[in-house]
Design an enzyme around this catalytic site. Sequence first.
Site, mmCIF file in Angstrom:
data_model
loop_
_atom_site.group_PDB
_atom_site.id
_atom_site.type_symbol
_atom_site.label_atom_id
_atom_site.label_comp_id
_atom_site.label_asym_id
_atom_site.label_seq_id
_atom_site.Cartn_x
_atom_site.Cartn_y
_atom_site.Cartn_z
ATOM 1 C CE LYS A 84 -3.737 2.169 2.464
ATOM 2 N NZ LYS A 84 -4.770 1.872 3.680
ATOM 3 C CB SER A 163 -8.219 3.811 2.548
ATOM 4 O OG SER A 163 -7.300 3.088 3.332
ATOM 5 C CB SER A 187 -8.592 0.753 5.597
ATOM 6 O OG SER A 187 -9.223 2.115 5.265
HETATM 7 N N1 GLN Z 1 -13.413 4.252 5.710
HETATM 8 C C1 GLN Z 1 -12.867 4.757 7.186
HETATM 9 C C2 GLN Z 1 -12.349 5.924 7.221
HETATM 10 O O1 GLN Z 1 -12.716 6.749 6.094
HETATM 11 C C3 GLN Z 1 -11.664 3.960 7.375
HETATM 12 C C4 GLN Z 1 -10.438 4.197 6.735
HETATM 13 C C5 GLN Z 1 -9.359 3.154 7.238
HETATM 14 O O2 GLN Z 1 -9.471 2.315 7.729
HETATM 15 N N2 GLN Z 1 -8.054 3.764 6.828
HETATM 16 O O3 GLN Z 1 -11.796 6.682 7.918
#
Ligand code: GLN
Length: 511
Positions: A84, A163, A187
């Site tokens: 990532k 994400s 995410s």
């Molecule tokens: N969708 C969640 C957010 O926008 C989780 C994102 C994540 O786990 N990095 O914060």
Amino acid sequence: MTDHYSSDLHQFSVRQLGEGLATKQFSSVELTQHYLQRIAALDPQLNSYVTVTGELALAQAQAADQARGAGHAGALSGIPLAHKDIFCTQGIKTTAGSRMLGDPKNPFIAPYNATVVQKCLDAGLVTLGKVNMDEFAMGSTNEKSFFGATKNPWDTNRVPGGSSGGSAAAVAADLAPFATGTDTGGSIRQPAAFCGLTGIKPTYGRVSRFGMIAYASSFDQAGPMARSAEDCAYLLNVMAGHDAKDSTSVDLPAEDYVAQLTQVDDLNQPLKGLRIGLPKQYFDSPALDPEVKACIEDSLKQLESQGAILVSIDLNTADYVISTYYLLAPAEASSNLSRYDGVRYGYRCENPTDLTDLYQRSRSEGFGDEVQRRILIGTYALSAGYYDAYYVKAQKVRRLIQQDFLKAFSQVDVIAGPTTPETAGIISIKLDPVLEYLSDLFTVGANLAGLPAISVPVGLDEKNLPVGLQLIGNYWSEGQLLSIAHHYQQQTNWHLQRPPVAKQSLTQENV
Ligand code: GLN
């Protein structure tokens, strides 16, 4: 082997890849070339890679082959993976999906490797490249990337989740055998669910955060994303462990998650006596799609047939997780992101008139809308007049949520439910940010409590889109979660289903 594009090496599990390399059925260079060809041919449909490090990958593969020839290769030496683009990689740009770090004129190139990246290199893994993500890991769709949306390989009109959507799309389309991801509020698990993969968020503190670009530091945790629990176990073995460079990483003895997969008393009833709690608040949620619910219920029957005992439980704080998370995570983000000031590194606006103009325009032009929204919310929640009313209150609710989970774990071994209320949505359909936040309903609880949680593919809905089962475990129960998922995957083949993009044959024209 010369016909890389026509071989089926991308269908091999990590264990099979390790065995093939050990017995010299193929070399790491051949395997890496095979993946690079697939990426070149198929990724234009998906946009999962931000950076492909082809030359470097081949050099690393060659080194792995040489090490093997000299008799000192580890079990995973020579197997490729994708990172990532949130992990710092020495000499390779790290963008976090943002113009702030990824501006084409002046991308951020870290002078060091994140601990996770270094551990992978030390294990002999080959870096294929860096994969796309929502900007600074804020989002659930991957549409918030400065580098454009990543597409879901099951339906390229749909989002792969976020994400870590680039990690999920790349692995689902067989453009990497496995990938690293991070999970602050879901995410790893949510994109794993949307793309038919297995992904585990370890207990907070299990994996070092050093060199992982911070979003919300008391939530952020890295973990593996792969096709199967077994593949995840191999990568988690590499990623996990204490690191003096991260004061929140826990000094516990290393575990062998691969060995734990099969440590059971009764092979016919591997889950015998395992108490699985089903929170009423998850299964009765009006947000839960009936097709998703049906797949989850089928998977629970399967677990029951392997000896598990299903117990209905209450998680009374389940309704408060979204509001608590979406106050605390932006508060931490507003503090973490204050370092991007246009001075030290990252994007700097052109011709600033004075220092204030430099700060303002660098941050307005460098950050996307969602990141700016969260900085504003977080700053507001932390400001003098509102700190007690919002931030402190949310911290207290966070503690109650954690206690609620611990109470559940006095009754059951693990908690099960859907990973997401719905399957993957159409790209750019969700314009209201709050609707997107609500899609994290079942995942953020584990982050608020710091608990480990896994998503396992357990079916396809009528649109042929994957459904994920989430299992949340008590602290340090990663081995148990992976083992339950593994036993499920021994009896089912949902994790072996491939999306249409992965099945496209590579012809001479598109390689
Ligand atoms: N969708 C969640 C957010 O926008 C989780 C994102 C994540 O786990 N990095 O914060």
